[in-house]
Design an enzyme around this catalytic site. Sequence first.
Site, PDB file in Angstrom:
ATOM      1  N   LYS A 189      -0.276  14.084  -7.863  1.00 13.28           N
ATOM      2  CA  LYS A 189      -1.122  12.930  -8.155  1.00 13.28           C
ATOM      3  C   LYS A 189      -1.700  12.413  -6.847  1.00 13.28           C
ATOM      4  O   LYS A 189      -1.006  11.810  -6.044  1.00 13.28           O
ATOM      5  CB  LYS A 189      -0.295  11.841  -8.841  1.00 13.28           C
ATOM      6  CG  LYS A 189      -1.089  10.936  -9.788  1.00 13.28           C
ATOM      7  CD  LYS A 189      -2.062   9.995  -9.135  1.00 13.28           C
ATOM      8  CE  LYS A 189      -1.407   8.806  -8.492  1.00 13.28           C
ATOM      9  NZ  LYS A 189      -2.434   7.831  -7.972  1.00 13.28           N
ATOM     10  N   GLU A 263       8.900   9.038   1.750  1.00 11.35           N
ATOM     11  CA  GLU A 263       8.393   8.762   3.105  1.00 11.35           C
ATOM     12  C   GLU A 263       7.537   7.519   2.978  1.00 11.35           C
ATOM     13  O   GLU A 263       6.450   7.558   2.402  1.00 11.35           O
ATOM     14  CB  GLU A 263       7.604   9.970   3.627  1.00 11.35           C
ATOM     15  CG  GLU A 263       7.367   9.927   5.124  1.00 11.35           C
ATOM     16  CD  GLU A 263       6.020   9.353   5.483  1.00 11.35           C
ATOM     17  OE1 GLU A 263       5.997   8.136   5.803  1.00 11.35           O
ATOM     18  OE2 GLU A 263       5.026  10.071   5.445  1.00 11.35           O
ATOM     19  N   CYS A 297       1.459   5.597   8.669  1.00  3.48           N
ATOM     20  CA  CYS A 297       2.766   4.988   8.413  1.00  3.48           C
ATOM     21  C   CYS A 297       3.626   4.928   9.669  1.00  3.48           C
ATOM     22  O   CYS A 297       4.478   4.054   9.806  1.00  3.48           O
ATOM     23  CB  CYS A 297       3.497   5.746   7.313  1.00  3.48           C
ATOM     24  SG  CYS A 297       3.532   7.528   7.551  1.00  3.48           S
ATOM     25  N   GLU A 394       4.162  -4.460   7.706  1.00  5.93           N
ATOM     26  CA  GLU A 394       3.244  -3.357   7.988  1.00  5.93           C
ATOM     27  C   GLU A 394       1.816  -3.791   7.651  1.00  5.93           C
ATOM     28  O   GLU A 394       1.506  -4.094   6.496  1.00  5.93           O
ATOM     29  CB  GLU A 394       3.624  -2.124   7.171  1.00  5.93           C
ATOM     30  CG  GLU A 394       2.784  -0.914   7.511  1.00  5.93           C
ATOM     31  CD  GLU A 394       3.197   0.324   6.725  1.00  5.93           C
ATOM     32  OE1 GLU A 394       3.128   1.431   7.281  1.00  5.93           O
ATOM     33  OE2 GLU A 394       3.589   0.180   5.554  1.00  5.93           O
TER      34      GLU A 394
END
Length: 483
Positions: A189, A263, A297, A394
Amino acid sequence: MSSSPTENPWEYAPAPESRDIANLKPSYRMFVDGEFVEGNGAGLKTINPATEEVLAEVSTADSSDVDTAVRAARRAQEKVWRKMPGTERAKYIFRIARMIAERSRELAVLESLDNGKPIKESRDSDIPTAAAHFFYHAGWADKLDYAGLGPDPRPLGVAGQIIPWNFPLLMAAWKIAPALACGNTVVLKPAETTPLTALVLAEICQQAELPPGVLNILPGDGTVGSELVAHGGLDKVAFTGSTEVGKLIQRTLAGTGRRLTLELGGKAANVVFDDAPIDQAVEGIVNGIFFNQGHVCCAGSRLLVQESVAEEVLHKLRARIATLRLGDPLDKNTDIGAINSAEQLAKIRELTAAGDTEGASRWTSPCPLPDKGFFFAPTVFADVQQSMRIAREEIFGPVLSVLTFRTPDEAVTKANNTPYGLSAGIWTDKGSRILWLANRMRAGVVWANTFNRFDPTAPFGGYQESGFGREGGRAGLEAYLDD
């Protein structure tokens, strides 16, 4: 030659890449059981974040399509792929790698159109590394008995994989290649905002004559991902994305016996000591946070500088950032492209506003912003305290928070003062200090006197709220093999 932070001594004429190279189609369909088919979902329009124009209409999946794809993957895995000798699987994977390399320019332009990243990053980093992952894992397909992962390594079965929008083709290769090498089949996906290169990868797999059902690609929004994760026909889920979604996936799979690797987000510390090569460190800091507009990330979004050199580092850093060129992602001279979506831009603005409110000192590059598109100028916050949101959350954008430290012990304490643990960087002239600090930092990857260096032969993954499991290298194979 010296320059102030408001001067840009490097001026280049525009050098645009042709968008025609992307072979952009007006519409794309999902890929199931070896064929491109219409999905039963509502469909979506993917846009160019640099211009806000619609690039293409994309057919999307619903729950029935998810079920069809998983069943196709199961048939292919049991009847064809797992029975095929590793030497034969390797030929298909190698062929895919070759085709990615042959169509690299087309894929790079399409990636920049759909994602907003500079063409030089798509061209020089994303696409070559995607091909490298397929090349590397093609080499493992017939050598699993020698990987040190047991005397009789067997595939898990069907893997459901969900990838983010920041590295669309690279993340697809990152997950698909090891799964196929180990004898698994895949239902992928892609991210809602960046489905195009994954669907061209499906076209490549079709041209490579990959057996039907071995790879299935289902575009759509988060509900498609939720349907996929919850499907009982999967043996494994691999997810790269936000920590919040990762936690939801973990709750869904708890107690099911299905494998999971995550992750997730990060808030990496990039630590600069007083004996570091300052000019080299400045380049590493820029690469660590402004590569891909900070949509990384493992971005070095927290800069920890030893007090004695903090003023010098900040001065040189601002001068260097002022030379970065922001604008058209297809211009080969562009350093900073477009933010991927309006939603992400709003999040960046919210968190930087919080930095202002909480008392950090904000400096923004003087670069002009285009009239259209989603753009955010490179920004540096000094005088940051660890309690501030910009130091803890973040941001996933071109925003750097700068903190200082006096001793190595303080550097370790501040670096580890985060719920994340994906990556870190160390800048020093002393090898002993690198080893000392690396052994104490809670991060899955620690770079020394460099940043954002990736290789398919090296495992990547995090600790704590940055997820678990490793991808890449020999260790990454383990996630796709049964005990």
